[in-house]
Enzyme design. Sequence first.
Site, PDB file in Angstrom:
ATOM      1  N   GLY A   1      -6.300  -4.373  -8.022  1.00  0.00           N
ATOM      2  CA  GLY A   1      -7.736  -4.173  -7.939  1.00  0.00           C
ATOM      3  C   GLY A   1      -8.165  -2.824  -8.477  1.00  0.00           C
ATOM      4  O   GLY A   1      -7.373  -2.101  -9.096  1.00  0.00           O
ATOM      5  N   ASP A   2      -9.417  -2.444  -8.214  1.00  0.00           N
ATOM      6  CA  ASP A   2      -9.944  -1.201  -8.798  1.00  0.00           C
ATOM      7  C   ASP A   2      -9.232   0.032  -8.259  1.00  0.00           C
ATOM      8  O   ASP A   2      -9.022   1.004  -8.982  1.00  0.00           O
ATOM      9  CB  ASP A   2     -11.453  -1.089  -8.589  1.00  0.00           C
ATOM     10  CG  ASP A   2     -11.839  -1.063  -7.119  1.00  0.00           C
ATOM     11  OD1 ASP A   2     -11.120  -1.642  -6.293  1.00  0.00           O
ATOM     12  OD2 ASP A   2     -12.881  -0.456  -6.793  1.00  0.00           O
TER      13      ASP A   2
ATOM     14  N   ARG B   1       0.866  -1.180   0.000  1.00  0.00           N
ATOM     15  CA  ARG B   1       0.000   0.000   0.000  1.00  0.00           C
ATOM     16  C   ARG B   1       0.905   1.233   0.000  1.00  0.00           C
ATOM     17  O   ARG B   1       1.938   1.257   0.660  1.00  0.00           O
ATOM     18  CB  ARG B   1      -0.888   0.030   1.239  1.00  0.00           C
ATOM     19  CG  ARG B   1      -1.640  -1.281   1.493  1.00  0.00           C
ATOM     20  CD  ARG B   1      -2.772  -1.511   0.532  1.00  0.00           C
ATOM     21  NE  ARG B   1      -3.468  -2.773   0.800  1.00  0.00           N
ATOM     22  CZ  ARG B   1      -4.437  -3.266   0.051  1.00  0.00           C
ATOM     23  NH1 ARG B   1      -4.819  -2.610  -1.040  1.00  0.00           N
ATOM     24  NH2 ARG B   1      -5.019  -4.400   0.366  1.00  0.00           N
TER      25      ARG B   1
ATOM     26  N   ASP C   1     -11.495 -11.789  -4.822  1.00  0.00           N
ATOM     27  CA  ASP C   1     -12.919 -11.541  -4.568  1.00  0.00           C
ATOM     28  C   ASP C   1     -13.784 -11.561  -5.825  1.00  0.00           C
ATOM     29  O   ASP C   1     -15.003 -11.638  -5.729  1.00  0.00           O
ATOM     30  CB  ASP C   1     -13.105 -10.180  -3.886  1.00  0.00           C
ATOM     31  CG  ASP C   1     -12.469 -10.138  -2.513  1.00  0.00           C
ATOM     32  OD1 ASP C   1     -12.287 -11.217  -1.920  1.00  0.00           O
ATOM     33  OD2 ASP C   1     -12.138  -9.037  -2.032  1.00  0.00           O
TER      34      ASP C   1
ATOM     35  N   HIS D   1      -4.576 -42.821 -15.384  1.00  0.00           N
ATOM     36  CA  HIS D   1      -5.939 -42.532 -14.945  1.00  0.00           C
ATOM     37  C   HIS D   1      -6.029 -41.607 -13.733  1.00  0.00           C
ATOM     38  O   HIS D   1      -7.139 -41.278 -13.304  1.00  0.00           O
ATOM     39  CB  HIS D   1      -6.680 -43.844 -14.664  1.00  0.00           C
ATOM     40  CG  HIS D   1      -7.109 -44.538 -15.927  1.00  0.00           C
ATOM     41  ND1 HIS D   1      -6.238 -45.253 -16.712  1.00  0.00           N
ATOM     42  CD2 HIS D   1      -8.312 -44.578 -16.564  1.00  0.00           C
ATOM     43  CE1 HIS D   1      -6.882 -45.735 -17.758  1.00  0.00           C
ATOM     44  NE2 HIS D   1      -8.137 -45.344 -17.700  1.00  0.00           N
ATOM     45  N   MET D   2      -4.899 -41.213 -13.182  1.00  0.00           N
ATOM     46  CA  MET D   2      -4.980 -40.212 -12.116  1.00  0.00           C
ATOM     47  C   MET D   2      -5.608 -38.915 -12.631  1.00  0.00           C
ATOM     48  O   MET D   2      -6.178 -38.141 -11.864  1.00  0.00           O
ATOM     49  CB  MET D   2      -3.592 -39.918 -11.554  1.00  0.00           C
ATOM     50  CG  MET D   2      -2.615 -39.300 -12.531  1.00  0.00           C
ATOM     51  SD  MET D   2      -1.175 -38.628 -11.715  1.00  0.00           S
ATOM     52  CE  MET D   2      -1.892 -37.254 -10.852  1.00  0.00           C
TER      53      MET D   2
END
Length: 820
Positions: free
Chosen positions: A121-122, A91, A169, A697-698
Site C-alpha cells: 500500500g501507500d 509490519r 480497499d 455452457h457452464m
Amino acid sequence: MAQPDTKKIFFENLSGAGKAIAVLTSGGDAQGMNAAVRAVVRMGLYVGAKVYFIHEGYQGMVDGGDNIEEASWESVSSMLQIGGTVIGSARCKEFRSHEGRLKAAHNLVQRGITNLCVIGGDGSLTGANLFREEWSGLLSELVEQGSIEADSVQKYSALHIVGMVGSIDNDFCGTDMTIGTDSALHRIIEVVDAIMTTAQSHQRTFVLEVMGRHCGYLALVSALACGADWVLIPEMPPEDGWEDKMCEKLSATRSRGTRLNIIIVAEGAIDRHGKPITSSFVKENRAGMKRLNIIIIAEGSIDQNNKPITTDYVKDLVVKNLGFDTRVTILGHVQRGGTPSAFDRILASRMGVEAVLALLETTANTPACVVSLSGNQSVRLPLMECVQMTQAVQKAMDEKRFEDAVKLRGRSFENNLRTYKLLAHRKPETELPVSNFNVAVLNVGAPAAGMNAAVRSAVRVGISQGHKMFAVSDGFEGFSKGQIKEIKWADVGGWTGQGGSLLGTKRTLPAKHLEKIAAQMRENNINALLVVGGFEALLSLLELQAARGTFDEFCVPMIMVPATVSNNVPGSDLSIGADTALNAITTTCDRIKQSASGTKRRVFIIETMGGYCGYLASVGGLASGADAAYIYEEPFDIKDLQANVEHLTEKMKTSIQRGLVLRNENSNDNYTTDFIYQLYSEEGRGVFDCRKNVLGHMQQGGAPSPFDRNFGTKISAKAMQWVTNKLLETFRHGRVFANTQDSCCLLGMRRRALVFQPVVDLKDDTDFIHRIPKEQWWLKLRPLMKILAKYKTSYDVSDSGQLEHVVGSRPKDLDAAAAM
C-alpha cells in the site's frame, strides 16, 4: 489474425544480464499478490536477471539471512491460484528507523541487489521511496563502518524502485484498480447473494459491514453490484436527517412488495456531527417496513461532522423506527481471503511484467514509479505523486471537504457514486421531468451474465429522466410478435445479481421481420431503442439502419451495449459477461489441476467457448497458468503442436507435475480437441498422461461477477443518457426523426475511454465471416502467457507504460473507468 506492424523488442534485446531484482510484499495481504510475485520472478528470469524473494516484507530485508532467497522458475509454480502472499508480509517498525534501513541496505548490497519491486500500500511504497533517497548515504555509512568495500558505492550507486499496489480497499490514487480489490468484491457479493435468500424468506433487513476504513470503494461498488437500499461511506457522510430519509426509503421499498432490505456500512462510519452510527441504533428504529432491505456500510463511514457511522447504530435505527427484523453481518477478514479472481490474476500478471520492464529501463535519474491501470491500459506514474494525492484525500476528509475528497478519489469513484444515487433513490413522480418519450429495451444474441444488470440500469435511468420504458421479450423475434410491455421501476428490483436474460433473448435478426417490427414501433410509439447483446446485436442495428430509407419508424436513436461471453464485438475491448465466463474457466481449471495433486504427471486439454474469437482461451490461459492456448487468430500447425508437446515433456522432467492446454472451440477445423488430446497422449507416453474436458455452457451460466454487474450497470446508464440527449436533439415539429449515422451507435470501452461509435464505422473493422474484430487488443497479452510458461518469444513493448503524471493519466472522458 495478423496485427498491424508494431515496434518489437525480442528476447535477445530484453537483456537484464548483470541485474539483480528483489520482490517483496508488504503491509496487508491481498489476493493476487502471488500472481504478481510469479510474474516478476519469471519475467526477471526470462530477461536474464537474478531474482530474489524477500520473505516477510521489510522485516525480512532488515533481518537478512535466509529471508532473502534466490528464486527459481519452479519456486513460483502452483502459486497463481493461492490467495494471500506466499512469501509473507509483516509490519516492520525497525525499517522506519535509520538504523533499520542501514541494515537493509547492507543485506541488499551483499547480494548485489539494486532493483526493488515492492507490492503493498501507500505506506510500504512511501518507505521504499525514502529508502531509495537515502541509498547513497547509507552506502557511504557502510563503507565508513567497514561493512562493505569502497568500490561498492560506485558499483551499486543507485537503488531503483518500482511499485505495485496490493490493497483490497482500492484506496490508492492513480490507478483504477489495485490488486486484490476485485477478489474482495467477489467475497462480499458471494455473502450478499447468500444473505438475500434467507432475508427474503424471513422478511429481514440486513446491515453489512465491509472493510475500507478510509475508503468507501468496496462498500460503494458492492452496493451497486447487489442493488443495496442504502450505503454509508467515509468520503460522503450523510446529511443531517439521514436517519428519517433512510427509514422512509426502506419503508417505501417494502410497501412495493420487496421482501428484503440491505444496508452496507463502512466500519468506522459517523454522521456529520461525529456521532457513531451503529447497527444497534438502526435496529431499534425500524418499525413499519415490509419484507427485506439491504444496507451496506463501509468500515470507515462518517457523517459530515466526522462522526462514526457503525453497523450497530444503523441496526438500532431500523429496529426503533420501523420494527423490522434486522440482522448484522460483519464480513471482516473474509474479504481478504480466498482464491484470487480472474481479473486480479490478469491484472497482477500484467503489472508484474510491466514492473520488470520499468526496472530494466530505469536510469539514475528515473524517479520511483508505480505501475497502474487506467481504463484497460498499463501506465507508469511517479510514486510520490500518487502517494501525495492519496494523502490529500484523507486531508480533505479530515477538513470536512467531502466533495473534494470524492473528486480526489478519481473519476471512477465519482461515477460509481453518481450512478448509485441515480439507480437506488427513486424521485417522487412530481419531481421527474416529463419527456413524453417511449424507449424500448431488449436483449439480442446468446445470454450473458450481466445482461439483467444492464437492463435494470437502463430502465431506472430512463424513468428518472422522465421516459416511459418498454421491455421487449425474446429479442427481435418477440418484438415482431408484439411481446412488448411497459416496465416500471419496481419491476427490475433484484435483477442485478441474476444470471442469464430475464427478458429472454434470441439470435433472430430483424431483417425477416422488418415490417412487423416497424408496425410494433408505430403502435407503441417507440422513440428509441437500447439493445443489449453480442455480435447479433451489431448485425441487427446495421440492418435497422439500412432499413431507415424504407421505414420511418427506424429513424430513431438506437444504441447497442455489448454483452457476450465471447468478447467478440468490434468497437469494445470488453463485453458484459466475459469476466463471469473467465472466472468460470479459471475456477474450473484450478479444480481440474487440483484433481491431479499427488498423482503422476498429467496434462489437461481444455476446450473453451468463444466461436472463432480466442479471448476466453487466451486470457483464461493467462489467468489459470496454461502452458499453451490454441486459437483461430494465431494459426498453428502440426510442428507447433509437436513443439508444445516437447516443451511440456522437458518441464515435466523437472518438478512440474501438471500441465494445462486450452483450445478455443473453433481454433482449427482439423486439429480438434480430440486430435490434440490423442497427440499429447501418444507423444507424452512414458512422461505424462492426458485428460480432456469440454467446459461447454457452464461458461455462460451462473450469477454475474461483480465486474460484470458494475460494468453492465454503468455502461448502460451512460447509454441511456446518450439516448436522452439524442431524443432532445432529434425532436422536431412534434416527432422524433433521426437518420444520421451518429444516431445509431455502439457504446464500447476502448483503451482508456468509453466511446460512442456509429455502427457503420465499425464495418471496416469487422471480419463478418468469422464474427470477430479484425484487430483485437488482447492478442498482445498472448506473449505474456508464453513467457510465463517458459517459452522464448518476441514481446511487443509498443504499448508499454510510459512515465506520466497522475492528473495527466486521467482520461478526459468522464466515464473512462466505467468498468471499474
